[in-house]
Write a protein that holds these residues in place. Structure first.
Motif, PDB file in Angstrom:
ATOM      1  N   ALA A  13     -30.094  54.556  36.290  1.00 11.49           N
ATOM      2  CA  ALA A  13     -30.968  54.016  37.330  1.00 11.49           C
ATOM      3  C   ALA A  13     -32.417  54.427  37.085  1.00 11.49           C
ATOM      4  O   ALA A  13     -33.332  53.624  37.240  1.00 11.49           O
ATOM      5  N   PHE A  65     -30.209  45.128  34.461  1.00 10.62           N
ATOM      6  CA  PHE A  65     -29.307  45.445  35.559  1.00 10.62           C
ATOM      7  C   PHE A  65     -28.092  44.527  35.515  1.00 10.62           C
ATOM      8  O   PHE A  65     -26.944  44.964  35.672  1.00 10.62           O
ATOM      9  N   VAL A 105     -24.819  53.684  40.122  1.00 10.01           N
ATOM     10  CA  VAL A 105     -26.069  53.105  39.617  1.00 10.01           C
ATOM     11  C   VAL A 105     -26.737  52.241  40.691  1.00 10.01           C
ATOM     12  O   VAL A 105     -27.925  52.401  40.966  1.00 10.01           O
ATOM     13  N   PHE A 129     -30.393  53.047  42.093  1.00  5.84           N
ATOM     14  CA  PHE A 129     -31.425  52.124  41.605  1.00  5.84           C
ATOM     15  C   PHE A 129     -32.172  51.521  42.796  1.00  5.84           C
ATOM     16  O   PHE A 129     -33.401  51.446  42.816  1.00  5.84           O
TER      17      PHE A 129
END
Lengths: 424, 282
Positions: free
Chosen positions: B86, B103, B168, B172
């Motif tokens: 992240a 991503f 993540v 993120f």
């Protein structure tokens, strides 16, 4: 239930169209019946062993009945038969499961007089004896749960009452499977499963009712425990058996446990495991990949099992007739031949003979040397000329059964101990 | 219509769904956990047999301990990997276009079934699998490594593989909300990269970390299939106890174990929520 409404619906929609309405009212009843069998769907479930698409295709071809198959693992089969009676028409279950399922009332007894080949069914399923002088093995022998006293009977009876709980379909004698190329010496006893030589390379199956029997065969062969009846152990016997296996597990004897047929094939074929409990067609599946694998006959004898078809209590009328028709077809030989060519036995071997070549019959049933290539029904080569079946003939194998798969009185206790064993 | 009634009506659909599909099943499970079972049926009763057996068996404690062990190790590894990924996406990748592209790349494996992703490790890690044969051909090892498959190692490997994304995504998300001016301010005031990370970024990522933690711990603690396949049925966690009971038709016993597991997980989450007030931070 759904199938009945489906049939009715189609009849009704047939009546709606004018021409068909005239035809339907003009035609005599049997013709209408004949037309409707074509529309009948029977829902069958069982283990992957006999729930084969080939059977469904063939029955559609021969009888016009649509068979919807669901393949599940042994525990799920029991679970469904016991708890979801409306989810099936035909239950393809093992005889020992019958002991659990019959008291629920989800299955109905079958009239033996409607079974055309009843007299040709092998003795094991009728009076328990393969030949008149054979002794009956320990455990839940199929004939002990094969009959009830009448159409609504709740208790099993010990004679051929004419009302059957299950119609026997297939059965076999199980033993350990080995990888001879990775072991490199003869294996003769069940005790070898716990031999430290195979540390981290052994496996047993994670199905309690069957696994406990394999364990018992091993413990008895090791001389550690003398069982009164392996099929009906006392709590002390269960405790001792698990103590031995838990110690082995904690020492890293087992690579893995398997629950489904495919898992056992993969474990063996990949070489993760060299000795394990196994089922006959799993051996065939490993061999058809060109990997040597032997279904090793052992001096203590076989652990045997038998499967049969049971009818749901909710079946009636036309669908019940269709189910009987299906059963009679099942015993008439084609399925038997199909299963025998994978290494199982048919309940009515003589009818299956017509659907096998002389070479196949000799190899699979009589234990003779193959005179040419033996191929599975799926076309894979399993053995060449000159090879014989592991364990020999039908009489040699089924005559050396030491115990049958069972449900014991202390089953619930055993199940809890089994769960502990898995977690230990 | 008064405002109060309108408010009740507006809340009703969601409340009904929750009652019907969440509360009612849990209540059923709690009720059944006091029932008795025979081999093929369950019968209503009010008895403590199931709990007595559960708490009376040393295996239960070992299994719960094992469940916590899996959860803790998996949490630590997914946090480490998830935070790093992240961080890279949020601070190292400069353009929004690339951030979104990378991503999405992370999510591609999740388009397949997680059973498939898990099982594909088995041939890879096996005794004669790709990992062992490669290591042998490089001369790193002489004998195949047995512990690669059907061990705690393979179970945790699969967990980390399956659940890192759940770490993540929320981290993120938190990182993207951090005002970049704060980081500039930290640097202007002479903070090193490590100090910025420790005193600015990590505190501001707490809600993300907490959400990820809740995802990962609950998923791992409730799992049974990964443990079964990756350990070759050799290891157990609480989920497997329950699934074994169910397959053996012991529903009351399975319910009792489920109730105890549910309470344990709720306690863990309550403790986690004391550390961070997610509502406030969001």
């Amino acid at each position: 239930m759904t199938t009945i409404s489906k049939v009715r619906y189609s009849r009704r929609s047939l009546l709606k169209s004018g021409a068909a309405a005239v035809a339907a009212s003009a035609l005599p009843a049997p013709m209408v019946w004949g037309q409707e069998t074509k529309n009948i769907t029977l829902r069958q479930f069982g283990t992957g062993v006999s729930n084969l698409n080939e059977v469904a295709t063939k029955v559609k071809e021969d009888l016009g009945i649509t068979l919807e198959m669901t393949a599940l693992d042994t525990d799920s089969v029991t679970q469904r038969a016991a708890t979801q009676p409306d989810s099936f028409d035909i239950a393809d279950i093992e005889y020992f499961v019958c002991k659990k399922v019959w008291p629920t009332g989800n299955l109905q007894a079958m009239d033996a007089s409607r079974i055309a080949n009843y007299d040709k069914i092998v003795g094991i399923f009728r009076n328990g004896k393969l030949t008149p002088d054979s002794t009956i093995a320990q455990g839940t022998a199929p004939h002990t749960v094969g009959f009830v006293e009448g159409p609504a009977g709740k208790e099993f009876v010990d004679n051929e009452s004419g009302w059957m709980t299950l119609i026997p379909t297939i059965y076999n004698a199980d033993t350990l499977g080995i990888r001879p190329d990775l072991i490199g010496r003869p294996i003769e006893s069940w005790a070898e499963l716990l031999n430290p030589e195979f540390k981290g390379k052994a496996s047993i199956l994670d199905i309690s009712s069957i696994g406990i029997m394999d364990m018992a065969m091993v413990c008895e062969a090791m001389g550690e425990i003398q069982y009164g009846d392996k099929g009906n152990m006392t709590r002390e016997e269960i405790d001792k058996t698990f103590a031995i296996f838990t110690a082995a597990k904690q020492n890293g004897q087992f690579r893995a446990f398997w629950k489904t047929f495919d898992e056992s094939v993969n474990l063996m074929a990949s070489g993760e495991v060299v000795i394990q409990s196994m089922w006959s067609p799993a051996i065939t599946a490993v061999r058809s990949r060109g990997i040597p694998c032997v279904y090793q006959p052992l001096k203590e004898g076989y652990r045997s099992w038998g499967g049969g078809i049971g009818l749901s209590t909710s079946l009636s009328g036309m669908e019940l007739d269709a189910a009987y028709e299906y059963i009679n077809w099942y015993l008439s030989g084609w399925v038997g031949g199909f299963l025998m060519r994978q290494g199982y036995y048919s309940a009515v071997p003589e009818t299956s003979k017509e659907f096998m070549s002389e070479n196949e019959w000799g190899y699979w049933f009589e234990g003779k040397e193959a005179t040419g290539d033996i191929t599975s029904p799926f076309g894979d080569k399993l053995a060449g000329a000159g090879e014989t079946r592991d364990g020999g003939s039908f009489e040699d194998r089924m005559g050396a059964v030491a115990c049958w798969n069972s449900v014991m009185e202390e089953n619930q206790y055993m199940v809890r101990k089994w769960n502990e064993f898995l977690a230990a | 219509m008064s405002r109060q009634i309108t408010a009740w009506l507006q809340a009703a659909p969601m409340a009904l769904v929750m009652v019907g599909f969440l509360v009612a099943p849990i209540v059923m499970i709690v009720i059944v956990s006091f029932w008795g079972a025979t081999e093929y049926s369950i019968y209503p009763a009010f008895q403590f047999d199931n709990y007595q057996f559960l708490f009376g068996s040393p295996v239960t404690y070992a299994v719960f301990l094992n469940t916590f062990k899996y959860a803790a190790i998996t949490w630590a590894l997914t946090l480490l990997i998830g935070f790093t990924v992240a961080y890279f996406l949020a601070f190292e990748v400069r353009t929004l276009k690339w951030q979104i592209a990378l991503f999405l790349l992370c999510t591609i494996p999740f388009w397949t079934s997680n059973i498939i992703r898990m099982i594909s490790w088995i041939p890879f890690l096996g005794r004669n699998g790709l990992a062992n044969s490669t290591l042998i051909s490089w001369g790193v090892i002489d004998e195949p490594l047995e512990w690669l498959l059907f061990s705690d190692f393979s179970v945790i490997l699969a967990f980390v593989h399956l659940y890192t994304l759940f770490m993540v995504v929320p981290i993120f998300n938190s990182m993207m909300r951090i005002d970049r001016a704060l980081i500039e301010a930290a640097r202007d005031n002479g903070a090193s990269a490590a100090q910025t990370l420790r005193h600015v970024i990590i505190p501001l990522c707490k809600p993300g970390i907490m959400i990820g933690t809740i995802f990962v711990t609950t998923l791992v603690m409730g799992d049974f299939i990964t443990v079964r396949f990756m350990s070759g049925s050799q290891r157990a966690n609480v989920g497997r106890l329950i699934s074994n009971d169910i397959s053996l038709l012991q529903y009351p016993s399975a319910s009792a174990t489920a109730v105890v597991l549910l309470c344990t997980v709720l306690i863990v989450i309550a403790l986690l929520l004391r550390l961070v007030d997610i509502r406030k931070e969001l």
